[in-house]
Motif scaffolding. Structure first.
Motif, mmCIF file in Angstrom:
data_model
loop_
_atom_site.group_PDB
_atom_site.id
_atom_site.type_symbol
_atom_site.label_atom_id
_atom_site.label_comp_id
_atom_site.label_asym_id
_atom_site.label_seq_id
_atom_site.Cartn_x
_atom_site.Cartn_y
_atom_site.Cartn_z
ATOM 1 N N LEU A 84 -6.902 7.306 -9.610
ATOM 2 C CA LEU A 84 -6.449 5.710 -10.340
ATOM 3 C C LEU A 84 -5.516 6.299 -11.328
ATOM 4 N N ARG A 96 -9.145 0.133 -5.331
ATOM 5 C CA ARG A 96 -7.426 0.127 -4.741
ATOM 6 C C ARG A 96 -7.576 -1.258 -3.982
ATOM 7 N N VAL A 127 -2.161 6.215 -9.792
ATOM 8 C CA VAL A 127 -1.816 4.755 -9.686
ATOM 9 C C VAL A 127 -1.553 4.177 -10.072
ATOM 10 N N SER A 133 1.180 -1.470 -0.056
ATOM 11 C CA SER A 133 0.119 0.070 0.140
ATOM 12 C C SER A 133 0.654 1.348 0.203
ATOM 13 N N PHE A 177 -1.692 3.792 -1.664
ATOM 14 C CA PHE A 177 -2.358 3.510 -1.239
ATOM 15 C C PHE A 177 -2.923 4.205 0.258
ATOM 16 N N GLU A 216 -11.385 11.012 -8.176
ATOM 17 C CA GLU A 216 -10.730 9.525 -8.186
ATOM 18 C C GLU A 216 -10.704 9.498 -9.045
#
Lengths: 351, 378, 527
Positions: free
Chosen positions: C185, C154, C188, C129, C134, C181
């Motif tokens: 993302l 996630r 990520v 994470s 995250f 969001e």
């Protein structure tokens, strides 16, 4: 623990409702009928309630495991009857009407084995042949209601057995003299103590081991469990077998406490398997909650004896109905227990 | 209305009915019912043999006890009457997707309502046939009303409080038996009764004895059962209320789409089911008992009704042969109890096995396929 | 990880058939290691099927799968996982009441003394994470159902990483996310790529594909139209590949003008199953002889809006007027009786009773309407004739009314439902995804019937996630995003790309992604 918040709420509710019921009963009773509350709340009452709660607890734990994994074992009542008659039969075979304490233990183990074998057949029909879970569960009840008195008639020539033997309390000298706690804890049926251990163990297993995780997952989202590499069918077989064995053990304990088999009416199990289902619903599928609910129902069941000893004249027939009424109230007020989402659906491995 | 001429219409309707009858699923259901029964009986015979009795003698006694004499036939029909009615009560609910396990309780409530309403109103009405018919009418109506209410209760609890009807109805069974048992032993106990029961119904309150002369059976009772079956079958297949109920049972989402109020339907279904159960109680009280005794000892007609309904695949018409079959088993049980040492409880066990096997159609499909009996249409 | 352009996944000539339907036709797809590859296409173009083949959920009819240079044959997702392929499904595979930690380790639990070693699990999850930033670690003991969709997603990613996935397939990951969001993302995904993972990003949104991916492969009707470097293309180019050109001129010119309003909904607020508001303050009017289309990415409130209008869902606020009467409080049955027909989104569960034959299905919804019933009695011969005529007129195959609904193919089931609803002679037709999962011939057929209905003066409300369908049929189109109508437009005056932008909420009040501007009305994208 996944359901901490929810669980706490339930505990509060459970305790509160039990307290309300008892307080109202006590108040009404002592004011209107001049009851002597001290004679109602005795150590004997606590002990009898615990003994009454034990079979319900055992069946409830079995049932909640099965349902957690996605199989609604509605046959608990039937398996309890099977457990009771098997114990009585083996007990009689071992020692006639004067079996020893050792015989009781052997008979109970045999009863669990018999229940296991029959549950295995049930599980195959349920899981492999996708039997209707409700209908098949009802069938187990009918089979128990029919074959248990049948066996009793074969063995004893009557639907009831003669007096066999009931299990002795485990008494710790000295400690059992402690007021209140002594007689409840240190002069108690070993089966009550064993059940307590099983309750805690099944809680740890369900919430703290990997297998417990799988049981929960199998009932909520079997596909997720399958994609995680765990065989859903195998998990469900294990829980259904466990539920049958536990219900059978519950029946055995019922017999070991009572000391003889009763096969008239709805047999000596008399709805306890159904109450077990309500107990785990009420306990929100948590072994500890289910046990607490079972104690509540056990206490209600034993009120009648208490009323009698306290010299309160209430028709026993009506007092006996108390647990059933409470079950309906409980279900209606807390009816919307969240069931595991995949209960009742058979899971097809190859998608 | 359709523009097709009458003859054409009736012809196509005939063809359609024939189509239904020859429907693979109907044939399959019948096959499963026969298979389940045969399989259960076979296991029963094996158990008889294992218990050290002669299975062939037992089998013979089954047949003789059920259909071997006029007396046996009357006895079989007596049980069948109750099984058909109780099975019908269950079938209505199961068809609509509601598991009414409480037919036994509704049966008991209907029965006591029937008996007490007759006993209380009898002094105000003339005696003789006219009074008898009136009292039977009053008793039956009361039985239907109270049975219906006792069914409506768990229906409402399910629809509006989310309480699982399987468990509430089972609890209500225990409650009905307990309360009525207390009543007949206390407030409702007949003054001259030597055993635990209510007063006797006046002797002119009875179904007429036609064809059979059996004090506990009248063709009228069986007629009531058959008429009820026809009535229910008509409601379910020919009326929009029946369509709403059955559609809810098959596919609740589609029923909702079509405008069915699911909550009302649950309550209505349970009420109708309870009404039929109440009627069953009335027939039992008037035709067989003539008073009301402790319901703990009157037989599990409501539970056997579940088995009957399941064997009939919850089809109201199918309830008739299934009810007669179970009536025959029960009747044979009475015979065997007198004529043999085999404990009669075996019959109940066999009924349980029938239910178990009916729950597993897959098993019989597989057996059918193995034996090459048209398993290929699936 | 090596940085050379070795191949992580190669799909070669993949064909997947379901019965007669070809979902993937000879598709070849290559994912380079350490890159993000977008798989772009409209709903039903075969993206998810292709990835399900890679993830072992489906076995390909033809073609080969090569992962890390080794040819693979995945019998199940377990095999795919073992080979390092993980997939984040559109519908998350999470166990809602269980905690995040339990979900992540499920099936791969570290144990100590027979119990799950929560500390070890906690440590490893926190490590993963933290590496990608995250904020999963602080939720480890929270039940999944209490978390936002974004966090749940996630968790799914962490789960795949925990199980050792090198290749991650993200199936429409942005479909359920808010714009914020989505941004998170994207970061990520960048981090994962930087760490050497290879990602396949399934989407139908042009801008997302462009901004996130290195490579883009476009699927259309189950075939790979082509693969491009995202640096060498733009939204217009991609739209052309995605849609093809023939569809755009397919608009049918209408005769006559729409008449009076039939349905008027004002200030409508509707909640979804979980009690969260799904329709926020929507106003709409549908007039006689008009098809009013609702376009948008699925899950933006269309289902709830339609259910509120057809009477299947209660509303929180607002009014519904139908045929001049206040219909706000009308039950579902009253709405049917007053002339609202409905082709439901889920034909299997709602539109038909699967175990009924077509005769009994022909009565579904007509139970209270004469001449199907006379008082309480059903006129079955009439219903049977009616079923017969539906089967005949709407070309339902096989043409017998005695077969069970479940035995019909999807297209024929749908034709029967459309027939039944149209023959109800409604004043308002509500059609929700009327051609989803239906073969080409049936699509054409259903479209023509809806147009005939319009020409007869019936008001129609059409919801579809297929843009070309809405464009082809509708007179006016509302684009729905997050429970609101972003805009109501004339479909003839708006290009596919502009629709795409509207569908992602652009053009409401925010100025997102100034790249491709909207001032291109005069510029025909088509020929």
């Amino acid at each position: 623990m996944s359901d901490d918040g929810l669980l706490q709420q339930r505990w509060v509710r459970l305790g509160a409702s039990a307290a309300v019921v008892l307080v109202v009963l006590g108040a009404v009773g002592s004011m209107m009928f001049g009851w002597d509350l001290e004679r109602l709340l005795t150590v004997g009452f606590v002990n009898r309630s615990l003994q009454m709660a034990t079979p319900i607890t055992l069946a409830a734990i079995g049932g909640l495991y099965a349902e957690k994994s996605g199989v609604f074992n509605i046959g608990l009542e039937g398996f309890m009857i099977i457990g009771a008659i098997s114990t009585a039969g083996v007990l009689f075979a071992l020692g006639g009407t004067t079996p020893s304490q050792g015989d009781i233990w052997i008979a109970m183990v045999a009863a669990v084995l018999v229940s296991l074998v029959l549950t295995a057949i049930f599980a195959v029909l349920l899981i492999d042949y996708q039997a209707d879970q409700i209908v098949a569960g009802l069938a187990v009840w009918f089979i128990g209601l029919g074959f248990a008195p049948f066996v009793a008639s074969l063995v004893w020539g009557s639907r009831n057995s003669p007096g066999l033997a009931s299990i002795d309390n485990v008494t710790v000298p000295g400690l059992s003299e402690i007021p209140w706690i002594g007689p409840v804890v240190f002069d108690q049926s070993p089966l009550v103590l064993l059940t307590l251990v099983l309750v805690i163990a099944s809680w740890v297993f369900l919430y703290r081991t990997r297998y417990g995780y799988w049981v929960q997952a199998a009932g909520e989202n079997p596909k997720a469990l399958d994609t995680a590499g765990v065989n859903v069918t195998r998990v469900r077989y294990a829980t259904v077998l466990f539920s049958g064995a536990m219900a059978g053990f519950g029946g055995a304990v019922l017999l070991a406490h009572a000391g003889n088999f009763v096969g008239t009416g709805d047999t000596m199990v008399n709805g306890r398997g159904w109450i077990a289902i309500v107990a785990y619903l009420f306990g929100n599928y948590n072994p500890l909650g289910a046990a607490a609910a079972a104690v509540l129902f056990g206490g209600l069941d034993m009120l009648q004896v208490q009323f009698q000893t306290a010299g309160i004249d209430v028709p026993s027939r009506l007092v006996n109905l108390f647990p059933y009424v409470i079950v309906i109230v409980v279900l209606s007020v807390w009816g919307k227990t969240r069931m595991p989402s995949a209960v009742g659906e058979s899971y097809d491995q190859e998608e | 209305m359709s523009s097709v001429s009458d003859t054409d219409e009736s012809k196509s309707r005939l063809e359609r009915i024939a189509g239904y009858l020859l429907d693979a699923t109907v044939l399959e259901r019948i096959g499963i019912a026969v298979g389940a029964t045969a399989f259960a009986l076979l296991i029963g015979l094996v158990i008889v043999a294992l218990a050290g009795y002669d299975p062939f003698r037992f089998a013979t006694q089954l047949v003789v006890g059920a259909f071997g004499s006029e007396r046996a036939i009357a006895r079989t029909l007596r049980f069948s009457t109750l099984f058909v009615l109780a099975g019908l009560a269950v079938a209505v609910a199961f068809r609509a997707g509601v598991f009414n396990i409480g037919v036994q309780g509704q049966f008991v409530v209907g029965g006591i309502a029937c008996v007490m309403s007759i006993i209380w109103t009898a002094p105000y009405l003339p005696t003789g046939t006219v009074g008898g018919v009136l009292l039977i009418g009053i008793g039956v109506v009361n039985a239907i009303v109270f049975g219906g209410l006792y069914g409506a209760l768990p229906g409402a609890l399910k629809a509006y409080a989310g309480a699982n009807e399987i468990i509430t109805t089972i609890m209500l069974n225990f409650i009905a038996i307990g309360v009525v048992g207390w009543l007949v032993n206390g407030p409702f106990r007949g003054e001259e009764a030597t055993s635990v029961r209510t007063e006797q119904l006046p002797d002119y309150v009875a179904f007429p004895q036609v064809v059979f002369s059996d004090p506990n059976f009248s063709v009228v009772g069986f007629g009531i059962a058959v008429l009820s079956v026809i009535g229910v079958a008509f409601v379910l297949t020919r009326t929009r209320y029946g369509y709403d109920m059955v559609t809810s049972g098959y596919q609740a989402t589609a029923a909702r789409f079509s405008g069915v109020d699911s909550k009302q339907t649950i309550v209505a279904t349970m009420t109708l089911s309870g009404m039929i159960a109440g009627l069953t109680g009335a027939v039992f009280a008037i035709m067989i008992q003539g008073s009301y005794t402790d319901p703990a000892g009157i037989g599990n007609y409501g539970f056997d009704g579940i088995a009957v309904s399941l064997l009939a695949a919850n089809n109201p018409i199918g309830v008739v042969p299934a009810g007669i079959l179970f009536g025959g088993l029960e009747s044979a049980g009475s015979h065997i109890q007198i004529r043999s040492d085999v404990p009669v409880q075996l019959i109940n066990g066999i009924i349980g096995l029938v239910v178990l096997f009916v729950a597993v159609p897959e098993l019989f499909r597989m057996i059918g396929a193995r034996m090459g009996l048209g398993g290929d249409d699936r | 990880m090596s940085t050379d352009n070795s191949t992580a996944v190669r799909l070669d000539g993949i064909t997947k058939r379901f019965g007669d339907v070809v979902a993937n036709d000879d598709v070849t797809f290559t994912l380079e290691e350490g890159t993000i590859h977008a798989l772009l296409g409209e709903n039903g173009s075969g993206k998810t099927t292709l990835m399900s083949v890679l993830y072992g959920l489906y076995q390909p009819t033809d073609g080969t799968i090569v992962v890390d240079g080794e040819e693979q044959s995945f019998a199940s997702p377990r095999d795919a996982m073992a080979a390092g392929v993980g997939m984040i499904h559109q519908h998350f595979q999470l166990i809602e009441p269980m905690t995040v930690l339990q979900n992540v380790v499920l099936g791969h639990e570290p144990t100590k003394n027979g119990l799950v070693d929560e500390e070890a699990a906690r440590e490893e999850i926190t490590q993963i994470s933290d590496r990608y930033g995250f904020d999963v670690a602080r939720h480890l003991d929270t039940p999944v159902r209490d978390l936002d969709v974004g966090v749940q997603q996630r968790i799914e990613i962490v789960k795949s990483l925990y199980r050792g996935a090198d290749v991650l397939i993200l199936d429409e990951p942005t479909a359920v996310l808010t714009p914020q969001e989505v941004d998170a993302l994207m970061e990520v995904m960048d981090d994962l790529r930087a760490d050497g993972h290879s990602l396949i990003f399934i989407t139908h949104k042009l801008d997302e594909a462009l901004s996130a991916a290195d490579q883009i492969t476009v699927l259309r009707d189950g075939e790979a139209v082509g693969s491009v470097d995202s640096a060498e293309t733009d939204e217009r180019g991609l739209a052309r590949m995605m849609v093809g050109r023939e569809v755009l001129f397919d608009r049918l010119e209408r005769e006559g003008e729409p008449g009076d309003p039939v349905l008027t909904a004002s200030d409508l607020r509707v909640s979804g199953d979980r009690g969260v508001e799904q329709v926020a303050d929507v106003d709409l009017t549908v007039r006689e002889g008009e098809i009013f289309g609702i376009a948008g990415v699925q899950g933006n409130g269309q289902t709830e809006l339609i259910e509120a209008i057809t009477g299947l869902r209660s509303i929180d606020d607002g009014t519904i007027e139908f045929g001049g009467r206040d219909a706000t409080e009308m039950s579902r049955r009253e709405r049917i009786e007053s002339g609202i027909a409905y082709v439901p989104e889920d034909r299997q569960k709602e539109g038909l009773v699967q175990e009924y034959d077509l005769v009994r299905n022909a009565l579904l919804g007509n139970q209270t309407i004469e001449p199907f019933v006379d008082g309480a009695l059903v006129d079955w011969p009439f219903v049977a004739d009616h079923a017969e005529s539906i089967v005949e007129e709407y070309d339902v195959q096989p043409p017998t009314t005695t077969s069970e609904a479940s035995s019909l193919s999807g297209g024929n089931q749908q034709k029967f439902i459309v027939g039944r609803e149209i023959e109800r002679d409604p004043d308002l037709m509500v059609a929700s995804h009327p051609t989803r999962g239906v073969d080409i011939g049936a699509i054409e057929f259903i479209h023509n019937r809806l147009i005939e209905l319009r020409d007869r003066g019936v008001a129609t409300l059409l919801v579809s996630s297929k843009l070309e369908e809405v464009r082809k049929l509708a007179d006016r189109v509302a684009v729905m995003y997050e429970g609101e109508f972003v805009d109501i437009v004339d479909p003839g005056g708006v290009t596919e790309e502009e629709f795409g932008l509207l569908m992602t909420g652009h053009g409401v009040d925010e100025e997102v992604d100034p790249g491709p501007d909207l001032g291109i009305e005069d510029e025909e994208v088509t020929e």
